[in-house]
Design a protein around this motif. Structure first.
Motif, short mmCIF file in Angstrom:
data_model
loop_
_atom_site.label_atom_id
_atom_site.label_comp_id
_atom_site.label_asym_id
_atom_site.label_seq_id
_atom_site.Cartn_x
_atom_site.Cartn_y
_atom_site.Cartn_z
N TRP B 14 0.85 -1.30 -0.06
CA TRP B 14 0.00 -0.22 -0.12
C TRP B 14 0.99 1.31 0.03
O TRP B 14 0.54 2.11 -0.72
CB TRP B 14 -1.07 -0.12 1.17
CG TRP B 14 -2.33 -0.45 0.80
CD1 TRP B 14 -2.85 -1.83 1.37
CD2 TRP B 14 -3.39 0.16 -0.05
NE1 TRP B 14 -4.11 -2.04 0.82
CE2 TRP B 14 -4.42 -0.72 -0.04
CE3 TRP B 14 -3.29 1.42 -0.30
CZ2 TRP B 14 -5.57 -0.29 -0.81
CZ3 TRP B 14 -4.55 1.77 -1.33
CH2 TRP B 14 -5.70 0.90 -1.32
N GLU B 15 1.79 1.05 0.87
CA GLU B 15 2.56 2.74 1.10
C GLU B 15 3.50 2.85 -0.24
O GLU B 15 3.62 3.88 -0.62
CB GLU B 15 3.56 2.62 2.32
CG GLU B 15 4.54 1.39 2.20
CD GLU B 15 5.31 1.62 3.71
OE1 GLU B 15 5.83 2.76 3.96
OE2 GLU B 15 5.51 0.50 4.24
N VAL B 18 0.65 4.27 -3.00
CA VAL B 18 0.27 5.52 -3.00
C VAL B 18 1.65 6.45 -2.84
O VAL B 18 1.00 7.61 -2.86
CB VAL B 18 -0.71 5.71 -1.73
CG1 VAL B 18 -1.73 4.70 -1.98
CG2 VAL B 18 -0.27 5.57 -0.42
N THR B 20 3.84 6.94 -0.09
CA THR B 20 4.23 7.36 1.13
C THR B 20 5.70 6.52 1.64
O THR B 20 6.20 7.07 2.56
CB THR B 20 3.09 7.27 2.20
OG1 THR B 20 2.55 5.70 2.46
CG2 THR B 20 1.88 8.01 2.03
#
Lengths: 757, 757
Positions: B14-15, B18, B20
């Motif tokens: 996920w990181e 996106v 981050t």
């Protein structure tokens, strides 16, 4: 002993001196937004309506949140505090609306566009009034809150905690006493006045995992409080700790964190930074509890304390925060450091519509000490006994049993009193207009509580020590490094100390309660043992000996009795594992013999794993024209167990004494209808270099059998007896007794006038 | 098994999706300066004079440094590489002058103002020429360099390492053989082509302590290399690791670090960030070794390999970097995964005036495999034996002894060959213009090497795992979390994995050599045992049982045989210690039975704690008009021991096979007089989605007795046999044998013309 008892320089001195040290307010992340809150102008009011439409439309605004949007509540001892007020506000300064925007100015502009409709409710500001049956209730649903096991609120009232000690039979004690004296003392609301305001930065990753950069004195506890509030497992929250620019109790729990995290949760990926203004720090973080303390003592004519009853009311403001345990710790010590066969204590923590009161250096003890040590002088005078003598006749000593049933060990009280009295020149002739006073206290430490440590010993003998001790300026990093160096037998300059980060560093209850040197020090010592045991194991083959016959220390492993059959740590490691050799150690300290206290009687045989003792003696000069009290000299004799770093113990004492001086003579948050009138350093007066007396720290060492190298603690107790010592000196100088802190010139003048009238 | 053999999603998916996630190039610090270097335009030249006067005067420039200012030299296997060239330059692209300034543009401007006067020296570009007695010497003082114990340079020559295997008696073997064949194969210079260029940021605190933020595949090793270069203890250097946007061997050792650290050391307090451009990554980090490999094999008429002699020359460029150990690992495997009674290997690592060659996925094995597996097909053809059959008759199996004397365990080679052959349709009828080829290899892992792990088990069952495994995209965090979840008996979503940081995370040799799952996994399993042992200890009192009679697992501690007498981990912790309970575990894995190899004979009974095996089979189609080879299908059967996460094993295989495809057909750094002519992604051709064949990964599981849950490794071997499989298929299709990588259309056309001529 290579590193214990040595006044080495602070490990973080250089980086702090040149400005590379990262404090909470220094955190900057790419793409960071800023958060601010709109605060309640009412001490108690129902929220009728909030209109954020215009604020949301402002360019640069990323998010506007109200308490209803969130519905989140936190609290360490009682889960009573909303992230943002939900149905009503309970104090002036309570957060109501939060906004995140590209910069602080845009936040302020947005907040100006928010309209909140309030319906004022009756408010209560006086804690004794708040205890009355007809008082307006702050928390109607106190019975439904989650409450920490050791806290006993009284639902249907504003009492957030009622702590009791029942020891012996005070009624019988008073009956048997020759004389019974009773006095009431009170203290005002004061501020920690840390230089760095509260700040934190939060970022939430796309999976919802939260990272908080802060300067919390208890990152693991703050993580738990936040995880509990959000219903998350601990693994979903990470606290990364920075240096704190002053703490004194102010930076524990959740302060800026709820706002930053609430905003960051809805702005996934984007970091949100929140810094409170000085005014917000004053009104909307925490303060020291105003208190009203009544002490009633039965004594024999020859000055033996027979019975003591204490009623202490801690005015805790709108939310519980740490108030209930401040009240508990204060109550625990409220009968003073004396042998008294009959003791009764009732300590109340009471909600009022005022700023939240919480931890403040001393944790409730300075307020009761102010009462019982002024009272002690009054007893001495009324009995015609020297005040020092009265204390020495009654004070706790090695092997004595406290009013909760604890048999004491490591009690340097008597020595502290004697040395403080000597240093102030207790027996010297009096100088007109001047007076001398002395006071002594004891202080407990949070018990039971635990601390962990990891140690990495690298192939060249370098060491990394991982603990979650927070460096709040007290010197924890340095003292713990000294303990690690001594326990492992490596030079101090080979040790690197990790900053606390809950993803990396082991659990630690908190850097509060003067517990760090003792608890974290013990964890480090255990981890060092673990390293030594493994070193002996790997060296055994190389030295052709049994591991049990080997000794590890001073950088070498050698055969007992044949110190020439030795390997350095580095040799042992490299010979066994070649390049990349390393040994990992772990230590977790939890005092197995610790006990709690019975909720009804306070009984507990080890509710404080160690006790700190100290005596302060003051010499003052009073200006009868202006009422101004000038402290000329302050002697502070402290039983620290064993001073790991004497200079830093002295610095702790010097700092604490000055806070004691400030809270005694100058500092005072003035409230009108629940609103703080002097929430800044211009109107709230701190002592400056001009008021600085000569401070003489004295270290008394009574090594504790369970402390690392005998150490106990020192930081919190350093302002315990200061107020009473000064007040007693004031009385000695001009014969007036001020019973309410601070001792302002007005009060002195009024008392002088009252006496002459 | 709850978590082993499960294809759970990557924890960092996920990181990364996106944006981050923080990669090395993402690091930003307040007040950060930028660093750049001026590079040598000469392949070999003496530095006569450097004039930096004008550069130093440019506004915005903080510092200009030359090699003479510094005098610093680093090197992992041979300490031969200056931070900045000192007396002479040895390749085009070598750093000569470094500058720090407020931004990159100012750095460039400043470097334009630097004047360097060179005196060109004779250069040598061909490694075989470089081995001649009269060749220009790159390192005149090779005899005085610090050298790693397992490396044997030949002073007075350009040979940085000479690795040998002497097993049996090859002369006798060749004499006894029915046939002796000899072939020579070579490979060109190729690039890792990681998406993220090299970057690092360094800051030095006022005490001289260095912090480096980087994306290193071996932060502890890099720390050591830097500390050794600077003469500092390890405790004075901290490596904080970020995510790496691709590694494949390129991000180990020191790349941007020497420049950033050298500048930061003189700019105390100020962070300095250095990012190489794509061109600098190509010319001035590392490349894969160009090689020349001659294989001579004696066989019996029925296809039994009797003797093999290999001479492998690794062209290592201007500095040793990891070249000597690449040569060693390649040499160790150079006789192939076969039972051969007589083996002689000579592998040479040779300095030339070209870009530095170092670690590249496969670590020297793909180049020798390219040779011995093309050679194997040639033998099969000349003997008239089916190529798969020839391999199956000779391949290593469980219990066999290698040419260094190691008795093998966990050998899934035969199964890999059979399954790859089946999947490619080995027995199916031939299609005109198409061909099938197969090749198989084995690969060792760095031995001995060690890994550590810390585990924190928190009161709610949350777990933090601390290791120094680097996440370079291979999925280490996820696989290690699966191992931790299984070993501890906690759900995967309760585990947080710390990023490597040498101040916090335990020693780990490196995230290279496919060693991470095995070594770090074992360290985690040991740490989990340590946690379980403590859990049993604390639960023993509560359950009224002996610790030895308790079992910990699946989140519970229970009495053997009475599973209803149980406590959850959380219950056991909280009942013993109340709030703030925690257990700390530590595990350090060092393979005790590991051995080195004798420098003269290669003899070593356990120089690789596990071996990976695989077989690739390719189907290709060739355009006789253009010479273009199109790979239609690539089957890759891999013995992984036990697949902890099957999907991630398959992803590793898919990625590796594509690198194999690229280096076989497309990729090639073209040099003229030591200068790279195509140092960018426009001129250096990588395979795209257009060239992507169907890839069929096959997982073969032969659990290893010492691996965590039987696991071995997979990443590095995934491109080992690809080139030979494709070349063998090409031969099968059109009967031409290309002996030099890459197989360009030009070479194919030339070979076709040569054959028809």
């Amino acid at each position: 002993m290579n590193w214990i008892g040595k006044s080495v320089s602070r490990l973080d001195a250089w980086e702090k001196a040149v400005g590379t040290a990262v404090f909470g307010i220094d955190v900057k992340l790419p793409g960071m937004l800023h958060g601010r809150v709109l605060r309640s102008p009412h001490p108690h009011a129902r929220i009728r309506h909030i209109d954020v439409t215009r604020a949301r439309k402002l360019a640069g605004v990323a998010l506007v949140l109200t308490g209803k949007d969130l519905g989140l509540i936190h609290g360490e001892s009682i889960k009573d505090e909303p992230f943002l007020a939900i149905d009503k506000v309970r104090y002036v300064g309570e957060p109501v609306v939060a906004v995140a925007a590209v910069d602080g100015e845009t936040c302020e502009e947005a907040l100006d566009l928010v309209e909140v409709e309030y319906e004022p409710l009756p408010a209560v500001f006086d804690p004794e009034a708040a205890m009355q049956p007809d008082a307006p209730l702050l928390h109607e649903r106190l019975d439904q809150y989650e409450v920490m096991g050791i806290v006993t609120p009284v639902p249907g009232t504003n009492i957030a905690n009622h702590f009791k000690i029942r020891w012996g039979d005070v009624a019988r004690g008073f009956a048997e006493a020759d004389e019974v004296f009773e006095d009431t003392y009170s203290t005002g609301m004061v501020q920690h006045a840390a230089i760095e305001p509260h700040a934190c930065t939060a970022q939430v990753d796309p999976t919802g995992r939260i990272t908080v950069w802060s300067h919390n004195d208890a990152p693991h506890r703050a993580r738990k409080e936040l995880a509990d509030a959000l219903g998350l497992p601990l693994s979903q929250v990470r606290f990364v700790n920075c240096y704190a620019g002053g703490n004194f109790g102010s930076k524990g729990g959740l302060k800026t964190e709820p706002t930053a995290v609430a905003l960051a949760l809805r702005l996934k990926g984007k970091p949100v930074k929140v810094v409170w203004s000085r005014e917000e720090v004053f009104t909307s973080t925490i303060v020291r509890h105003p208190t009203v303390v009544t002490v009633k003592t039965g004594v024999t004519r020859d000055g033996r304390l027979v019975a003591r009853e204490v009623r202490a009311i801690y005015d805790t403001g709108a939310y519980a925060e740490k108030g209930p345990t401040v009240c508990r710790q204060g109550g625990h010590t409220a009968s003073g450091p004396y042998n008294i066969p009959h003791v009764k204590v009732d300590a109340y923590c009471v909600y009022t519509n005022k700023p939240i009161a919480g931890a403040f250096r001393g944790y409730g003890i300075p307020q009761v000490a102010w009462a019982y040590e002024c009272h002690m002088d009054a007893i001495a005078e009324r009995l015609g006994i020297d005040a020092v003598d009265l204390r020495l006749r009654n004070c706790l000593q090695e092997g004595d049993v406290t009013c909760t049933g604890q048999r004491l060990h490591s009690v340097g009280l008597k020595e502290s009193v004697i040395r403080a009295a000597e240093a102030i020149g207790w027996q010297k002739p009096k100088v007109p207009g001047r007076g001398r006073g002395l006071a002594c206290v004891h202080k407990n430490t949070k018990t039971p509580s635990s601390s962990g440590a990891f140690i990495k010993l690298e192939e060249d003998g370098s060491v990394s020590v991982l603990t979650s001790a927070a460096e709040v300026g007290q010197g924890a990093r340095t003292v713990l490094a000294q303990i690690a160096a001594e326990a492992l037998g490596v030079p101090l300059d080979r040790i690197s100390m990790a900053m606390a980060d809950t993803d990396f560093t082991p659990y630690d209850a908190s850097s509060t309660s003067s517990r760090t040197t003792f608890h974290v020090g013990n964890a480090i010592a255990l981890a060092a043992q673990d390293v030594h045991q493994q070193l002996r194991q790997i060296a055994a083959d190389l030295l052709e000996a049994n591991p049990e016959d080997l000794v590890a220390g001073d950088g070498r492993v050698y055969v007992k009795g044949s110190p020439e059959r030795a390997l350095t740590y580095s040799q042992a490691l490299k010979k066994t594992m070649g390049a990349g050799a390393s040994i990992l150690g772990r230590g977790f300290y939890y005092p197995k013999d610790a006990t709690g206290m019975d909720n009804e009687t306070g009984y507990g045989e080890n509710p404080s794993v160690f006790w700190m003792y100290c005596a302060h003696a003051a010499e003052v000069e009073v200006d009868r024209e202006t009422g101004q009290v000038r402290v000329l000299k302050l002697v502070a004799a402290h039983d620290v167990g064993k001073a790991i770093n004497p200079q830093m113990c002295e610095q702790q004492i010097e700092g604490g004494v000055l806070t004691g001086l400030g809270t005694t003579l100058y500092e005072w948050m003035i409230l009108k209808d629940g609103k703080v009138l002097n929430p800044n350093f211009a109107d709230y007066r701190l002592p400056t270099a001009m008021e600085q007396p000569e401070v003489i720290p004295i270290l008394v060492e009574t090594p504790h059998r369970d402390g690392p190298f005998g150490a106990k603690g020192v930081g919190e107790v350093t302002l315990g007896p200061t107020s009473a010592a000064i007040a007693n000196a004031l009385y000695d100088a001009i014969g007036v007794r001020i019973r309410d802190l601070p001792i302002t010139p007005e009060k002195v003048l009024q008392a002088l006038r009252g006496r002459s009238a």
